[in-house]
Design a protein around this motif. Structure first.
Motif, PDB file in Angstrom:
ATOM      1  N   PHE A  12       0.877  -1.171   0.000  1.00  9.36           N
ATOM      2  CA  PHE A  12       0.000   0.000   0.000  1.00  9.36           C
ATOM      3  C   PHE A  12       0.918   1.225   0.000  1.00  9.36           C
ATOM      4  O   PHE A  12       1.592   1.495   1.002  1.00  9.36           O
ATOM      5  CB  PHE A  12      -0.889   0.007   1.249  1.00  9.36           C
ATOM      6  CG  PHE A  12      -2.121  -0.851   1.164  1.00  9.36           C
ATOM      7  CD1 PHE A  12      -3.385  -0.267   1.230  1.00  9.36           C
ATOM      8  CD2 PHE A  12      -2.026  -2.221   1.029  1.00  9.36           C
ATOM      9  CE1 PHE A  12      -4.529  -1.059   1.175  1.00  9.36           C
ATOM     10  CE2 PHE A  12      -3.157  -3.011   0.980  1.00  9.36           C
ATOM     11  CZ  PHE A  12      -4.422  -2.436   1.047  1.00  9.36           C
ATOM     12  N   PRO A  13       1.010   1.975  -1.105  1.00  7.47           N
ATOM     13  CA  PRO A  13       1.924   3.133  -1.182  1.00  7.47           C
ATOM     14  C   PRO A  13       1.607   4.193  -0.125  1.00  7.47           C
ATOM     15  O   PRO A  13       0.441   4.527   0.096  1.00  7.47           O
ATOM     16  CB  PRO A  13       1.682   3.688  -2.586  1.00  7.47           C
ATOM     17  CG  PRO A  13       1.069   2.545  -3.351  1.00  7.47           C
ATOM     18  CD  PRO A  13       0.272   1.775  -2.351  1.00  7.47           C
ATOM     19  N   LEU A  14       2.634   4.675   0.513  1.00  3.46           N
ATOM     20  CA  LEU A  14       2.462   5.725   1.526  1.00  3.46           C
ATOM     21  C   LEU A  14       1.962   6.987   0.857  1.00  3.46           C
ATOM     22  O   LEU A  14       2.513   7.457  -0.140  1.00  3.46           O
ATOM     23  CB  LEU A  14       3.798   6.002   2.222  1.00  3.46           C
ATOM     24  CG  LEU A  14       3.752   6.955   3.428  1.00  3.46           C
ATOM     25  CD1 LEU A  14       2.986   6.345   4.574  1.00  3.46           C
ATOM     26  CD2 LEU A  14       5.180   7.310   3.854  1.00  3.46           C
ATOM     27  N   LEU A  15       0.878   7.546   1.404  1.00  2.00           N
ATOM     28  CA  LEU A  15       0.290   8.753   0.822  1.00  2.00           C
ATOM     29  C   LEU A  15       0.572   9.959   1.717  1.00  2.00           C
ATOM     30  O   LEU A  15       1.039  10.997   1.260  1.00  2.00           O
ATOM     31  CB  LEU A  15      -1.230   8.544   0.671  1.00  2.00           C
ATOM     32  CG  LEU A  15      -1.982   9.534  -0.219  1.00  2.00           C
ATOM     33  CD1 LEU A  15      -1.484   9.438  -1.661  1.00  2.00           C
ATOM     34  CD2 LEU A  15      -3.486   9.242  -0.174  1.00  2.00           C
ATOM     35  N   LYS A  16       0.343   9.760   2.981  1.00  2.00           N
ATOM     36  CA  LYS A  16       0.567  10.845   3.943  1.00  2.00           C
ATOM     37  C   LYS A  16       1.496  10.308   5.032  1.00  2.00           C
ATOM     38  O   LYS A  16       1.168   9.373   5.742  1.00  2.00           O
ATOM     39  CB  LYS A  16      -0.764  11.284   4.548  1.00  2.00           C
ATOM     40  CG  LYS A  16      -0.645  12.403   5.577  1.00  2.00           C
ATOM     41  CD  LYS A  16      -2.014  12.692   6.173  1.00  2.00           C
ATOM     42  CE  LYS A  16      -1.899  13.693   7.314  1.00  2.00           C
ATOM     43  NZ  LYS A  16      -3.212  13.893   7.986  1.00  2.00           N
ATOM     44  N   SER A  17       2.679  10.887   5.121  1.00  4.55           N
ATOM     45  CA  SER A  17       3.674  10.408   6.074  1.00  4.55           C
ATOM     46  C   SER A  17       3.250  10.731   7.501  1.00  4.55           C
ATOM     47  O   SER A  17       2.809  11.856   7.784  1.00  4.55           O
ATOM     48  CB  SER A  17       5.024  11.059   5.790  1.00  4.55           C
ATOM     49  OG  SER A  17       5.970  10.645   6.744  1.00  4.55           O
ATOM     50  N   PRO A  18       3.353   9.753   8.429  1.00  7.86           N
ATOM     51  CA  PRO A  18       3.081  10.057   9.842  1.00  7.86           C
ATOM     52  C   PRO A  18       4.016  11.173  10.296  1.00  7.86           C
ATOM     53  O   PRO A  18       5.220  11.124  10.003  1.00  7.86           O
ATOM     54  CB  PRO A  18       3.400   8.750  10.553  1.00  7.86           C
ATOM     55  CG  PRO A  18       3.317   7.699   9.496  1.00  7.86           C
ATOM     56  CD  PRO A  18       3.746   8.352   8.230  1.00  7.86           C
ATOM     57  N   ASN A  58      -1.700   9.077  12.465  1.00 13.49           N
ATOM     58  CA  ASN A  58      -2.041  10.171  11.531  1.00 13.49           C
ATOM     59  C   ASN A  58      -1.421  10.018  10.137  1.00 13.49           C
ATOM     60  O   ASN A  58      -1.441  10.965   9.349  1.00 13.49           O
ATOM     61  CB  ASN A  58      -1.664  11.542  12.112  1.00 13.49           C
ATOM     62  CG  ASN A  58      -2.512  11.877  13.338  1.00 13.49           C
ATOM     63  OD1 ASN A  58      -3.682  11.488  13.408  1.00 13.49           O
ATOM     64  ND2 ASN A  58      -1.910  12.556  14.301  1.00 13.49           N
ATOM     65  N   GLY A  59      -0.883   8.824   9.850  1.00 13.23           N
ATOM     66  CA  GLY A  59      -0.420   8.575   8.485  1.00 13.23           C
ATOM     67  C   GLY A  59      -1.523   7.919   7.682  1.00 13.23           C
ATOM     68  O   GLY A  59      -2.557   7.497   8.204  1.00 13.23           O
ATOM     69  N   SER A  60      -1.314   7.839   6.360  1.00 12.99           N
ATOM     70  CA  SER A  60      -2.286   7.157   5.507  1.00 12.99           C
ATOM     71  C   SER A  60      -1.571   6.635   4.256  1.00 12.99           C
ATOM     72  O   SER A  60      -0.438   7.043   3.960  1.00 12.99           O
ATOM     73  CB  SER A  60      -3.431   8.093   5.100  1.00 12.99           C
ATOM     74  OG  SER A  60      -2.957   9.095   4.225  1.00 12.99           O
ATOM     75  N   CYS A  61      -2.240   5.734   3.556  1.00 13.14           N
ATOM     76  CA  CYS A  61      -1.665   5.216   2.317  1.00 13.14           C
ATOM     77  C   CYS A  61      -2.736   5.166   1.239  1.00 13.14           C
ATOM     78  O   CYS A  61      -3.940   5.289   1.519  1.00 13.14           O
ATOM     79  CB  CYS A  61      -1.053   3.838   2.536  1.00 13.14           C
ATOM     80  SG  CYS A  61      -2.192   2.658   3.248  1.00 13.14           S
ATOM     81  N   ALA A  62      -2.297   4.977   0.014  1.00 12.98           N
ATOM     82  CA  ALA A  62      -3.219   4.903  -1.115  1.00 12.98           C
ATOM     83  C   ALA A  62      -3.700   3.477  -1.273  1.00 12.98           C
ATOM     84  O   ALA A  62      -2.963   2.529  -1.039  1.00 12.98           O
ATOM     85  CB  ALA A  62      -2.512   5.363  -2.384  1.00 12.98           C
ATOM     86  N   HIS A  63      -4.947   3.332  -1.660  1.00 17.85           N
ATOM     87  CA  HIS A  63      -5.497   2.002  -1.937  1.00 17.85           C
ATOM     88  C   HIS A  63      -4.783   1.439  -3.159  1.00 17.85           C
ATOM     89  O   HIS A  63      -4.560   2.154  -4.145  1.00 17.85           O
ATOM     90  CB  HIS A  63      -7.006   2.095  -2.199  1.00 17.85           C
ATOM     91  CG  HIS A  63      -7.689   0.770  -2.202  1.00 17.85           C
ATOM     92  ND1 HIS A  63      -7.600  -0.102  -3.244  1.00 17.85           N
ATOM     93  CD2 HIS A  63      -8.483   0.179  -1.268  1.00 17.85           C
ATOM     94  CE1 HIS A  63      -8.313  -1.192  -2.972  1.00 17.85           C
ATOM     95  NE2 HIS A  63      -8.852  -1.039  -1.769  1.00 17.85           N
TER      96      HIS A  63
END
Length: 997
Positions: free
Chosen positions: A258-264, A346-351
């Motif tokens: 899952f590619p990192l979208l928003k870095s913690p 608080n990080g997120s990733c791309a589907h």
């Protein structure tokens, strides 16, 4: 003196050759030669004077006679009236065994036999002890398996209405019930078979809906959109009790990124400058990836940022999964940095397959480090823990899978209408590959839930269902369980563990054959309408018309306008009946409310297989606790499953399925599948260790038959020696009986006590062990071998003979009653063959074992045990030879042991004393010192015996000598003892006996 301490020596005591019972052998030898020997010619005139056993009771019933005899016994002895007879007795003592309803979807099998026979043994024991037994047999009649089997008989099922399906299902269930009932009756199960309970009876259904009503009013029943176990093969939701786990299920597991979208924020500086960073995910269910809404991590665990040696890409995964994951992906990871899971906040990733979709990183305690990468793909619609995370963080819970297990339109055109467990799974994997998100696919063999009815894999799928809130019931339930007696005791832990795992219970099923959930839905909005008045009205209708009324009556009759008016302005015709039915575990779990009597409505006993921990045991407990805060049972007995005799599962392909009907009546080829009758089946149940897995097969059944035949021989001997004996007029008071006969009564008292205790503990295998030890060792090998001379050769009415007949009568009565609950046909057969008049025509109507406290005489043990110790010395020295060819001299120094032996033989030498009878020699001499003239070359056997009387207050070890001499007199032509003065004369005892003949 403890009996168990000397049991091994008693087992040897039947090793000697016989006396008068040699008549049968000599007659046979004469027949073989065709010419009688001079001896047989001389003694043939005395044959009629010997009182050999006479009985019509056969040693065994060959072939087809056994089943026929049992059916005749059932009719003659009133098996069918026994239950109603005992219910009419005037007693306040009651024993209630609540019958867990077998499922009405097939022929009777050995699992039924195991369960029903265990229950019947229990009931018959309590009935014989004077209890009024309450036992109402029942059947579980609703549910998918019956519906499927009923429909399988039809060619076209697509356009059937719910009522057509229900009618077919009911007819199928009724046929199955009749088959099973006939089998249960043939097995000898005692019940009122005209008044059983069925979960499709309208009164039962109404009572069930009343329980539903009370639980709804208490807030325990609610509707919600939740992930539940779903069977695509049956198009219905399932409860956990309806699952079985296939340990060899093969899944297509995948490692994906899952590619990192928003870095913690806490990792921003570490990740800065890295070209590509992804989270590594492992799942065995690729088809759930389209429904991903988040990635979960364990806050307190360590996570590493690593660089892949093959691609240069950066990945995040659990620190302790780095090496194993690199090995699986056939690469090496260089650890760049390590952090705590909480740093991923608080990080997120791309589907990986849906552009523009973002999946946040969320903390969760269900994340494990045993497998995978320590990061869990979260699809709220397809996982229980996933749902909890989504509820807490208010994530979407959209389900992309329909009731048939196919992707819906919402999953996109590439996936729509594809079965998620088959081509749908493949399509998702291909999409991951196309997006370059798939790192590896491999087969994973693991435990996976299957629908126990269709035997096909299930999925977890969110849908709108009805639930019981077990979280608010189970604390009380667990406390109440601690007051329930479990047999075996360890079973309570399993029950508590299964109860602990159950946070909610899905009780709605998407079928036609069942009790409807009394809810209405608005045709336009889909809004549900249910309240107390609505349920109460439906209960009344079902009580009058049965649950078919839900599908046959118009909605305005099921939902009166005045009730609908109270909840809004909608017209009744705007509503439609819900089509869900109640889970069959709710059906059967409310049986206590319909079947159990009295204000308490609690059973003394529930007795079922171990699969009911999560089934009937639990559903009965949960419904009872919810309504009245009490368990419906006081004791739970839990038995294992039936397996082939080598411990393998039964299957038609292996050819090891045992059909109870074939066991009883035989198969097509009686040489391969002989008819054994029902008592062999019952013996198999009783002798098995039912608290583990129970093995059955040809060898087991053949051994059971042999065991019963050995018992029959013991019974036949006792019956045969009672001819001409009337206990009321001919019995000898125990104080006047021979010591060995008194000793037998003493043993009977102990046997009766132990057997009764074993029955009370439901340990029927122990009952069998006690029975076999007693009838083979204590009776056949020991007592019978000693008393045969007295039985056969004394005058018919001589008190000495009446003494052992008295003991035999008591022994037969105790033994027959002791096995009657297990072998009712054999017990009644013996009872019918008694040569004297009985108070009752049935052993079951005449009560339990009745022993006399006067029989218990511990001092007798010392007398008999001491004599037997000396006898063992004698018989051991002449192994394989006829004991009657010898005389025995016993020398004991003056003292307690000598005095004890004097009670058996007052005179110095005797061939008819009690001591000589026990020794089984032709003559016994009792001396206090060794005679000077005793030949020095005679065999002298030395031994000691420890006397232990008055509970240890009197202890004395005495020595003895046994001298074995060849008999000096001639063989008596009548009794075969070497006590006659010449070859053609009788001994003094026999001369006196036949003087009047």
């Amino acid at each position: 003196m403890l009996w168990a301490r000397r049991a091994p020596s008693l087992a040897r005591r039947g090793a000697s050759a016989g006396a008068a019972w040699g008549w049968a052998r000599s007659a046979a030898s004469g027949a073989k030669s065709g010419q009688p020997s001079p001896e047989s010619r001389a003694d043939s005139r005395y044959r009629e004077t010997v009182l050999l056993p006479r009985s019509r009771f056969p040693a065994q019933l060959p072939g087809r006679l056994q089943p026929e005899a049992e059916v005749e016994i059932q009719q003659k002895c009133g098996f069918s009236e026994l239950y109603s007879w005992q219910r009419q007795r005037n007693t306040t003592n009651e024993f209630c065994l609540h019958d867990g309803p077998p499922y009405a979807n097939g022929d009777p099998h050995v699992g039924h036999a195991l369960n029903k026979i265990l229950k019947d043994i229990t009931n018959r024991f309590h009935m014989m002890r004077g209890y009024k037994v309450h036992y109402v047999p029942g059947w579980d009649c609703h549910g998918l398996p019956i519906e499927l089997k009923a429909l399988s008989e039809l060619k076209e099922t697509q356009n059937l209405s719910p009522m057509e399906i229900r009618q077919r299902a009911k007819e199928f269930a009724e046929r199955a019930i009749e088959k099973q009932k006939s089998a249960f009756i043939r097995w000898g199960i005692m019940a009122d078979w005209a008044n059983c309970y069925h979960t499709f009876d309208r009164k039962y259904e109404a009572k069930q809906l009343s329980i539903f009503h009370k639980m709804y009013d208490k807030g325990y029943i609610y509707q919600d959109y939740k992930p539940v176990f779903w069977s695509p093969s049956a198009n219905t939701a399932l409860a956990e009790a309806e699952l079985e786990y296939n340990q060899q299920h093969v899944s297509r597991s995948v490692y994906i990124k899952f590619p990192l979208l928003k870095s913690p924020p806490k990792l921003a500086s570490v990740i800065a400058g890295s070209s590509t960073v992804s989270l590594l995910i492992w799942t065995t269910q690729p088809w759930t990836i389209p429904a991903n809404e988040a990635i979960c991590y364990m806050p307190d665990s360590d996570y590493s940022i690593v660089k892949c040696a093959n691609t240069g890409e950066y990945y995040i995964l659990a620190a302790n999964r780095v090496e194993s994951t690199a090995a699986i992906l056939d690469t090496q990871f260089e650890v760049i940095s390590t952090c705590k899971g909480v740093d991923l906040e608080n990080g997120s990733c791309a589907h990986p397959t849906i552009p523009g979709k973002e999946s946040p990183f969320l903390p969760a305690n269900h994340v494990t480090m045993a497998k995978g990468t320590g990061l869990v793909h979260t699809a709220p619609a397809h996982g229980m823990e996933d749902y909890s995370v989504a509820s807490h963080h208010q994530l979407p819970m959209d389900c992309l899978v329909d009731e048939g297990g196919f992707f819906t339109e919402a999953a996109g055109p590439e996936l729509q209408n594809k079965a998620v467990l088959e081509e749908g799974n493949e399509a998702v994997i291909q999409r991951l590959q196309a997006a370059k998100s798939l790192l590896k696919e491999e087969k994973c063999v693991h435990s996976y839930p299957y629908d126990w009815r269709t035997k096909k894999p299930v999925i977890i799928r969110a849908s709108k269902q009805w639930f019981v809130d077990t979280a608010n019931i189970k604390v009380t339930a667990q406390e109440l369980l601690k007051k329930v007696k479990f047999i075996p005791a360890s079973a309570v832990n399993r029950m508590l563990e299964m109860l602990d795992r159950r946070t909610y219970w899905c009780i709605s099923r998407q079928r036609s054959w069942g009790v409807p959930i009394p809810v209405f839905y608005h045709k336009t909005t889909g809004e549900s309408l249910i309240n107390s008045e609505i349920i109460e009205n439906v209960v009344k209708i079902v009580e009058q018309h049965g649950s078919d009324a839900w599908w046959t009556l118009p909605v305005e009759q099921l939902l009166p306008r005045k009730i609908a008016a109270k909840v809004g302005s909608h017209d009744v015709l705007d509503y439609v009946q819900g089509q869900d039915v109640l889970d069959i575990w709710f059906d059967s779990g409310t049986s206590w409310a319909h079947v159990l009597e009295g204000a308490d409505q609690r059973a003394d006993l529930y007795l079922e297989g171990k699969d009911q921990f999560g089934g009937w045991f639990q559903s009965s407990l949960l419904t009872s606790v919810a309504i009245r805060k009490k368990a419906p049972y006081k004791t739970l007995v839990v038995h294992g499953f039936t397996l082939g005799e080598k411990g393998e599962k039964m299957s038609k392909s292996i050819g090891n399925v045992v059909d109870p009907d074939v066991v009883i009546n035989g198969g097509q080829d009686h040489s391969k599948e002989p008819p054994y009758g029902a008592d062999v089946l019952r013996w198999w149940v009783a002798e098995s260790n039912v608290f583990t897995e129970v093995l059955i097969g040809p060898a087991v059944l053949s051994a059971a038959k042999d065991d019963i035949n050995k018992l029959r021989n013991t019974l036949r001997f006792m019956l045969g020696n009672m001819a001409g004996f009337n206990p009321e007029t001919d019995s000898i008071p125990s104080s006047e009986m021979y010591v060995i006969d008194q000793y037998m009564l003493h043993l009977l008292q102990d046997y009766a006590k132990k057997v009764t205790e074993a029955y009370k503990e439901y340990d029927y295998a122990k009952v069998i062990r006690l029975l076999q030890a007693f009838h083979t060792r204590d009776l056949s090998n020991f007592y019978f071998s000693i008393i045969k001379d007295r039985l056969y050769c004394e005058e018919e009415k001589d008190p000495k003979r009446r003494s052992c007949q008295t003991a035999l009568t008591e022994a037969l009565d105790v033994v027959v009653r002791s096995f009657a609950p297990i072998l009712p046909h054999l017990a009644e057969e013996v009872f019918q063959d008694l040569p004297y008049k009985k108070e009752s025509e049935s052993v079951f109507r005449s009560g339990w074992i009745n022993t006399n406290s006067m029989w218990k005489k511990p001092g007798l043990e010392e007398v008999v045990e001491a004599a037997c110790a000396m006898r063992d010395s004698f018989l051991g020295s002449i192994a394989g030879k006829n004991a009657l060819e010898y005389e025995v001299v016993i020398v004991i120094d003056p003292g307690l042991l000598f005095e004890l032996m004097e009670t058996l033989q007052a005179e110095e030498s005797s061939s008819v004393s009690q001591l000589n009878e026990i020794m089984m020699a032709s003559q016994t001499t009792l001396l206090s010192e060794l005679p000077i003239e005793m030949a020095t070359d005679e065999k002298i056997i030395k031994g000691t015996f420890l006397i232990n009387l008055e509970g240890g207050d009197i202890r004395e070890e005495s020595s003895y000598k046994v001298i074995v001499l060849s008999a000096t007199k001639a063989k008596c032509l009548r009794c075969r003892k070497y006590t006659a003065d010449s070859l053609l004369s009788l001994c003094p005892r026999c001369t006196e006996v036949i003087a009047g003949k």
